[in-house]
Scaffold this motif. Structure first.
Motif, mmCIF file in Angstrom:
data_model
loop_
_atom_site.group_PDB
_atom_site.id
_atom_site.type_symbol
_atom_site.label_atom_id
_atom_site.label_comp_id
_atom_site.label_asym_id
_atom_site.label_seq_id
_atom_site.Cartn_x
_atom_site.Cartn_y
_atom_site.Cartn_z
ATOM 1 N N PRO A 153 -2.311 11.812 -8.591
ATOM 2 C CA PRO A 153 -2.469 10.488 -9.229
ATOM 3 C C PRO A 153 -1.261 10.110 -10.071
ATOM 4 N N PHE A 154 -0.926 8.832 -10.032
ATOM 5 C CA PHE A 154 0.248 8.280 -10.717
ATOM 6 C C PHE A 154 -0.244 7.143 -11.610
ATOM 7 N N ALA A 191 -4.352 4.298 -3.646
ATOM 8 C CA ALA A 191 -5.502 5.138 -3.302
ATOM 9 C C ALA A 191 -6.625 4.929 -4.314
ATOM 10 N N ALA A 192 -7.811 4.586 -3.828
ATOM 11 C CA ALA A 192 -9.023 4.481 -4.647
ATOM 12 C C ALA A 192 -8.809 3.603 -5.878
ATOM 13 N N GLY A 193 -8.228 2.458 -5.663
ATOM 14 C CA GLY A 193 -8.018 1.522 -6.764
ATOM 15 C C GLY A 193 -6.873 1.881 -7.675
ATOM 16 N N GLY A 194 -6.183 2.985 -7.421
ATOM 17 C CA GLY A 194 -5.048 3.399 -8.235
ATOM 18 C C GLY A 194 -3.870 3.751 -7.359
ATOM 19 N N ASP A 223 0.802 -1.222 0.000
ATOM 20 C CA ASP A 223 0.000 0.000 0.000
ATOM 21 C C ASP A 223 0.835 1.273 0.000
ATOM 22 N N ARG A 224 2.073 1.200 0.472
ATOM 23 C CA ARG A 224 2.907 2.406 0.556
ATOM 24 C C ARG A 224 4.371 2.018 0.313
#
Length: 552
Positions: free
Chosen positions: A86-87, A59-62, A29-30
């Motif tokens: 966003p990435f 985050a949020a599926g992305g 996750d991180r």
């Protein structure tokens, strides 16, 4: 047979300043990046990174990318990050001397696949095990004892192998010769030669394709240094049910280690899918001995190639260091009312730090320092290119910010994506002490006041080579009588001792303040000595450059 569909997995592709790339799956996750050992992506030698520089967040599926308050900032597709952003696949992040890309990596079928089995080779009548000591040792088999006297085909194969392998060949050609000799010596249908590169086996030569080799076979050869012969896999109870054996139609197989004394550097595997002939114990012994001779030859050629490359590289690096040294000032200019000195020490043979003095016709003098991301030859080449552009652009000391804006545009056209340059320049008037300066992402020079305290010269803009549209601005300061101005690279303040403590800006300020009555040359040498002493013998991880200006 049609190829199987390609699977893809999302990964981070991280490329450093030397061009080396590692792949990290996005499976958590991180993921943090920085110089600290607590980061999942730890680059302790990258002076452009902060200890906790940035993070990738699910985050949020992305995915998002976030700068963690780093000193030099983080860029996403050329834009500085101000908040979590966003990435997406195809995006590119620049941090320190690193470039990180978000990629969907396809996995393509390989020449050799190691399939999981737990077979124990139950049928001793069809499976034979040997090792190099058993073949060549005091209890050698009848094959070894009589081969010379009888002139057997095996002996003739060994003589031919000795003759072929004694010739001087490059490594890639040597692999092909060894593979040909191995297949022909035992009349195999096909074969593959692999060498250990780190912990992985790499195919060096193959006759045939679609090899599916049991992991048990692989591990016994590599770990136990055993040579294995399976006369007929279809008769061995533990093998005949294996799909890898059935699909490949393998009947008889040999696997032997490429062994030099006690070291295994790879393996040779041959088989006969259609049972051209059943391999024998003599074939096993022959291939074991041939693999030993081949391994010794491979290591000898490797050593020769490494030594030759190192000698050539050392000679080239010495010549490059001499050329680079001639590009830097041989001595500081004599400027009435000012005492000036400078020095750079590369942590390798050549470095990426640059300093210069530019006396102008009107009596002013330009003082500058730069630091190319990375080390070694690539950084040295960019430093040389920077020096040439500086000397073309700065024929006079006017319009400093405009000239650095032009310098950045030309640097962006010639600088690789994973490189950038921090740069500082000031134009000093020795009569008035006025300073006009622009700082392009460099460590702020320190203006140590004779009256006490200091001032950091930080204003300017982004580092060079990153954003072609970047605009720079002038700033002003004044060098009063008795003041000392210190320009330096991050190799000074970020020098570390064995306890991971940094030399730091405060220590530098205190040192220079105590030496204000010394000459500029003495201050430069004192800073260099202090940094070396602070490191307590730890090797320097970055180039060290210091320029000192005193107003008399």
């Amino acid at each position: 047979m049609a190829p199987s569909p390609k699977n893809s997995v999302r990964e981070l592709a991280v490329r450093d300043s030397e061009g080396k790339t590692i792949l990290l799956p996005l499976d958590r996750d991180r993921i943090t990046l920085g110089r600290s050992s607590t980061c999942e992506l730890c680059y302790p030698d990258d002076s452009g990174l902060s200890r906790q520089h940035m993070a990738f967040l699910r985050a949020a599926g992305g995915w998002q990318v976030q700068d963690l308050g780093s000193k030099n900032g983080t860029l996403l597709n050329g834009q500085r990050l101000e908040s979590p952003t966003p990435f997406h696949p195809g995006d590119r992040v620049s941090a320190g001397h690193l470039t990180i890309e978000f990629a969907d990596v396809a996995h393509v079928p390989e020449t050799v696949v190691f399939v999981p089995n737990e077979e124990s080779f139950s049928n001793t009548a069809t499976t034979v095990v040997a090792n190099l000591e058993g073949v060549l040792g005091p209890k050698a088999s009848e094959f070894n004892q009589t081969a010379v006297m009888q002139g057997t085909p095996q002996m003739r194969a060994l003589i031919r192998a000795g003759r072929e392998l004694s010739e001087h060949r490059p490594l890639n050609e040597l692999f092909e010769v060894i593979m040909d000799l191995s297949v022909e010596a035992v009349t195999a249908g096909r074969g593959v030669l692999m060498t250990l590169e780190g912990n992985e086996l790499k195919v060096r030569s193959a006759r045939g394709e679609g090899f599916k080799i049991s992991r048990t076979v692989r591990d016994r050869v590599l770990n136990n240094k055993e040579s294995l012969l399976v006369r007929d896999a279809q008769l061995d109870q533990s093998l005949k049910g294996q799909m890898s054996i059935v699909e490949s139609k393998v009947r008889s197989m040999l696997a032997v280690p490429l062994q030099t004394n006690d070291k295994v550097i790879g393996l040779i595997y041959v088989d006969s899918p259609n049972l051209i002939r059943e391999f024998t114990r003599e074939d096993l012994n022959l291939l074991t001995v041939m693999a030993n001779v081949a391994a010794i030859r491979i290591e000898h050629v490797r050593l020769n190639e490494v030594e030759e490359a190192e000698r050539a590289m050392a000679k080239e690096m010495q010549q490059a260091a001499l050329i680079q040294n001639n590009l830097l000032p041989s001595k500081a200019p004599a400027i009435p009312g000012m005492d000036i000195a400078g020095k750079t020490t590369a942590c390798r043979t050549v470095g990426g730090d640059y300093y210069d003095f530019l006396p102008f016709p009107d009596g002013r003098v330009g003082l500058l320092v730069g630091d190319v991301a990375g080390k070694g030859m690539p950084a040295s080449l960019l430093m040389s290119s920077l020096q040439a552009r500086v000397h073309v652009l700065f024929e006079d000391g006017d319009d400093l910010a405009q000239k650095i804006t032009r310098l950045n545009r030309s640097t962006c056209q010639n600088c690789p994506d994973n490189r950038f340059i921090t740069f500082f320049m000031t134009v000093a008037d020795p009569t008035t002490g006025d300073l006009v300066y622009t700082n392009a992402g460099h460590n702020p020079p320190l203006l140590i006041r004779a009256s006490g305290g200091f001032e950091a010269l930080a204003a300017g803009g982004l580092f060079l080579g990153c954003l072609a549209k970047a605009v720079y601005e002038d700033a002003h300061a004044k060098l009063e009588p008795g003041d000392v101005l210190v320009l330096f690279s991050d190799g000074v303040t970020e020098a570390s001792n064995p306890r991971d403590e940094e030399f730091g800006e405060a220590r530098l300020v205190e040192l220079v303040a105590s030496l204000r009555q010394k000459t500029a040359g003495e201050i430069v040498n004192a800073i260099d000595s202090a940094v070396t002493s602070f490191a307590e013998g730890a090797p320097a991880t970055d180039d060290i450059t210091v320029v000192v200006v005193r107003r008399l």
